[in-house]
Design a protein around this motif. Structure first.
Motif, mmCIF file in Angstrom:
data_model
loop_
_atom_site.group_PDB
_atom_site.id
_atom_site.type_symbol
_atom_site.label_atom_id
_atom_site.label_comp_id
_atom_site.label_asym_id
_atom_site.label_seq_id
_atom_site.Cartn_x
_atom_site.Cartn_y
_atom_site.Cartn_z
ATOM 1 N N GLY A 1 0.790 -1.224 0.000
ATOM 2 C CA GLY A 1 0.000 0.000 0.000
ATOM 3 C C GLY A 1 0.817 1.267 0.000
ATOM 4 O O GLY A 1 0.375 2.298 0.507
ATOM 5 N N LEU A 2 2.044 1.253 -0.537
ATOM 6 C CA LEU A 2 2.879 2.442 -0.595
ATOM 7 C C LEU A 2 2.433 3.363 -1.726
ATOM 8 O O LEU A 2 1.701 2.958 -2.621
ATOM 9 C CB LEU A 2 4.340 2.044 -0.796
ATOM 10 N N THR A 3 2.903 4.613 -1.686
ATOM 11 C CA THR A 3 2.604 5.567 -2.744
ATOM 12 C C THR A 3 3.871 6.307 -3.133
ATOM 13 O O THR A 3 4.796 6.434 -2.332
ATOM 14 C CB THR A 3 1.522 6.572 -2.312
ATOM 15 N N VAL A 4 3.921 6.777 -4.378
ATOM 16 C CA VAL A 4 5.020 7.600 -4.872
ATOM 17 C C VAL A 4 4.436 8.956 -5.247
ATOM 18 O O VAL A 4 3.366 9.027 -5.870
ATOM 19 C CB VAL A 4 5.691 6.955 -6.100
ATOM 20 N N PHE A 5 5.118 10.036 -4.885
ATOM 21 C CA PHE A 5 4.633 11.384 -5.171
ATOM 22 C C PHE A 5 5.166 11.851 -6.525
ATOM 23 O O PHE A 5 6.374 11.858 -6.762
ATOM 24 C CB PHE A 5 5.067 12.355 -4.076
ATOM 25 N N ALA A 6 4.250 12.228 -7.415
ATOM 26 C CA ALA A 6 4.584 12.805 -8.723
ATOM 27 C C ALA A 6 4.163 14.267 -8.699
ATOM 28 O O ALA A 6 2.964 14.571 -8.671
ATOM 29 C CB ALA A 6 3.871 12.051 -9.840
ATOM 30 N N VAL A 7 5.124 15.180 -8.719
ATOM 31 C CA VAL A 7 4.869 16.596 -8.455
ATOM 32 C C VAL A 7 5.215 17.424 -9.683
ATOM 33 O O VAL A 7 6.216 17.181 -10.355
ATOM 34 C CB VAL A 7 5.696 17.068 -7.249
ATOM 35 N N VAL B 1 4.254 -0.736 -4.026
ATOM 36 C CA VAL B 1 3.596 0.532 -4.365
ATOM 37 C C VAL B 1 2.193 0.254 -4.895
ATOM 38 O O VAL B 1 2.018 -0.505 -5.846
ATOM 39 C CB VAL B 1 4.404 1.319 -5.411
ATOM 40 N N GLU B 2 1.229 0.908 -4.289
ATOM 41 C CA GLU B 2 -0.166 0.710 -4.672
ATOM 42 C C GLU B 2 -0.715 1.866 -5.490
ATOM 43 O O GLU B 2 -1.627 1.702 -6.296
ATOM 44 C CB GLU B 2 -1.025 0.542 -3.415
ATOM 45 N N SER B 3 -0.155 3.070 -5.289
ATOM 46 C CA SER B 3 -0.725 4.240 -5.951
ATOM 47 C C SER B 3 0.345 5.287 -6.214
ATOM 48 O O SER B 3 1.455 5.211 -5.688
ATOM 49 C CB SER B 3 -1.831 4.861 -5.085
ATOM 50 N N VAL B 4 -0.022 6.270 -7.043
ATOM 51 C CA VAL B 4 0.821 7.435 -7.305
ATOM 52 C C VAL B 4 0.040 8.666 -6.857
ATOM 53 O O VAL B 4 -1.088 8.891 -7.302
ATOM 54 C CB VAL B 4 1.174 7.553 -8.799
ATOM 55 N N THR B 5 0.620 9.439 -5.970
ATOM 56 C CA THR B 5 -0.009 10.677 -5.508
ATOM 57 C C THR B 5 0.439 11.819 -6.416
ATOM 58 O O THR B 5 1.588 12.272 -6.345
ATOM 59 C CB THR B 5 0.380 10.983 -4.051
ATOM 60 N N VAL B 6 -0.450 12.267 -7.298
ATOM 61 C CA VAL B 6 -0.127 13.323 -8.256
ATOM 62 C C VAL B 6 -0.432 14.682 -7.632
ATOM 63 O O VAL B 6 -1.552 14.928 -7.170
ATOM 64 C CB VAL B 6 -0.923 13.147 -9.567
ATOM 65 N N CYS B 7 0.565 15.555 -7.619
ATOM 66 C CA CYS B 7 0.418 16.909 -7.063
ATOM 67 C C CYS B 7 0.631 17.912 -8.199
ATOM 68 O O CYS B 7 1.776 18.314 -8.472
ATOM 69 C CB CYS B 7 1.429 17.147 -5.952
ATOM 70 N N PRO B 8 -0.437 18.326 -8.890
ATOM 71 C CA PRO B 8 -0.286 19.236 -10.034
ATOM 72 C C PRO B 8 -0.316 20.705 -9.615
ATOM 73 O O PRO B 8 -0.704 21.049 -8.488
ATOM 74 C CB PRO B 8 -1.513 18.894 -10.888
ATOM 75 N N GLU B 9 0.122 21.564 -10.523
ATOM 76 C CA GLU B 9 0.024 23.017 -10.376
ATOM 77 C C GLU B 9 0.614 23.525 -9.059
ATOM 78 O O GLU B 9 0.039 24.386 -8.389
ATOM 79 C CB GLU B 9 -1.431 23.460 -10.522
ATOM 80 N N VAL B 10 1.760 23.000 -8.697
ATOM 81 C CA VAL B 10 2.463 23.456 -7.497
ATOM 82 C C VAL B 10 3.211 24.736 -7.844
ATOM 83 O O VAL B 10 4.056 24.751 -8.745
ATOM 84 C CB VAL B 10 3.442 22.377 -6.994
ATOM 85 N N LYS B 11 2.899 25.815 -7.154
ATOM 86 C CA LYS B 11 3.438 27.134 -7.515
ATOM 87 C C LYS B 11 4.245 27.799 -6.403
ATOM 88 O O LYS B 11 4.971 28.761 -6.671
ATOM 89 C CB LYS B 11 2.294 28.085 -7.895
#
Length: 366
Positions: free
Chosen positions: A238-244, A268-278
């Motif tokens: 159930g791990l996640t990787v951050f895609a920023v 890894v179970e999911s990818v945490t997508v963090c869009p539009e980081v300003k």
């Protein structure tokens, strides 16, 4: 900022107006600037043993990671734990643009090379080109299913054939290769053949694979069956990787998915997508969240400053990370000899509705 080519040819192809618009740091001047900026670092130039007349920016010793250790084609200034003194040298040998000019970038051929479909490499190459000009002007060609030594040699040969006649290998004027090869052996071969034949190249996937190897404690598995089977294996932990990203996050997400295919059973179970980081605050929050999940961060920032801040915070938090975009942009800058804009979306210009702008027309005070 364009590539400083030194006395051998920095003025070639530029008119008087462009010459006036550029402040060129020649190798000897760059040596003095870097030495003054890094007194605490000791005899850094002597350690590198560079020739006085060489263009330091082009040398593999300062800019490119050892191919035998990483698969080649990587700028080590963007790797985890990169040496700050060498980064100062890297900066001191750049040519800084100090005035605008009216000429647009001149597109050159780019090969998106992959052992799979090539779609990830193509998306990244197009995103990088938009930092220099509109995507419709880009000449990006997919070279897919490159999974053998013969295939690598063929791609490099085809790229070298696109160099102008009578061009020297040292000029690196063949078509640029942006590649996402999982095999370190094939990646190292591509980098070596490119160097021999004067083909500029950048290894886009290797930083992601290296960060995952460090985080998971696993070696990549190049010969994998299908994405469906691998995803099933990830669900155990159930791990996640951050895609920023400061844009949509699709390039970062696709790079993560492509790299995870080489680590079946990593949890890894999911990818945490963090869009539009300003903002820097958002970066801090993402790093804190990634630390709490014992994760890693893969990011694509057009802004050099935001990218640098993310690397800094990850280093401080001992967080595994990979800067995917900035090394590719710098490779394009050198290849195109043209400065990037360094803003989200680049030259992907959209019509702006004036009604949505927060402009204010204020009367002058009495």
């Amino acid at each position: 900022a364009a590539l400083a080519r030194g006395a051998r040819g920095g003025a070639r192809g530029r008119g008087p107006r462009e010459e006036e618009a550029l402040l060129v740091l020649r190798p000897r001047t760059a040596r003095q600037a870097a030495t003054a900026a890094a007194k605490e670092g000791g005899q850094i130039w002597d350690e590198l043993d560079e020739d006085e007349d060489d263009d330091v920016f082009l040398t593999d010793k300062t800019a490119v990671t050892d191919t035998s250790k990483t698969g080649g084609g990587m700028l080590d200034n963007f790797a985890e734990g990169a040496d700050f003194q060498k980064a100062k040298i890297f900066a001191a040998t750049r040519t800084m643009a100090v005035a605008p000019w009216s000429e647009d970038v001149k597109p050159k051929p780019v090969f998106a090379v992959s052992d799979s479909t090539g779609n990830v490499a193509r998306r990244l190459a197009l995103a990088a080109f938009r930092q220099f000009g509109p995507a419709e002007k880009a000449d990006v060609q997919i070279q897919q299913a490159v999974n053998s030594e013969d295939g690598v040699r063929e791609v490099v040969h085809n790229a070298a054939c696109l160099a102008p006649k009578k061009a020297l290998a040292i000029e690196k004027s063949g078509a640029m290769l942006v590649y996402t090869l999982a095999s370190q052996k094939l990646a190292a071969l591509l980098a070596d053949e490119s160097h021999k034949q004067g083909v500029p190249c950048i290894n886009a996937l290797e930083p992601v694979l290296l960060s995952m190897e460090r985080r998971f404690g696993l070696q990549r598995c190049v010969d994998v069956s299908s994405g469906r089977t691998q995803v099933a294996g990830f669900e155990s932990e159930g791990l996640t990787v951050f895609a920023v990203s400061d844009n949509t996050g699709e390039s970062a997400y696709e790079m993560v998915v492509a790299a995870l295919k080489q680590f079946p059973g990593c949890g890894v179970e999911s990818v945490t997508v963090c869009p539009e980081v300003k903002t820097l605050e958002e970066v801090n929050h993402i790093v804190q969240e990634a630390v709490s999940f014992d994760s890693l961060i893969i990011f694509t920032f057009a802004s050099p400053g935001l990218s640098r801040y993310m690397r800094q915070q990850c280093e401080r938090a001992k967080m595994p990370y990979a800067d995917v975009f900035q090394p590719v942009v710098i490779a394009f800058e050198r290849y195109l000899n043209y400065p990037p804009v360094g803003v989200t979306g680049g030259h992907d210009l959209q019509d702006t509705d004036s009604a949505r702008l927060r402009w204010q027309r204020r009367p002058l005070p009495a």
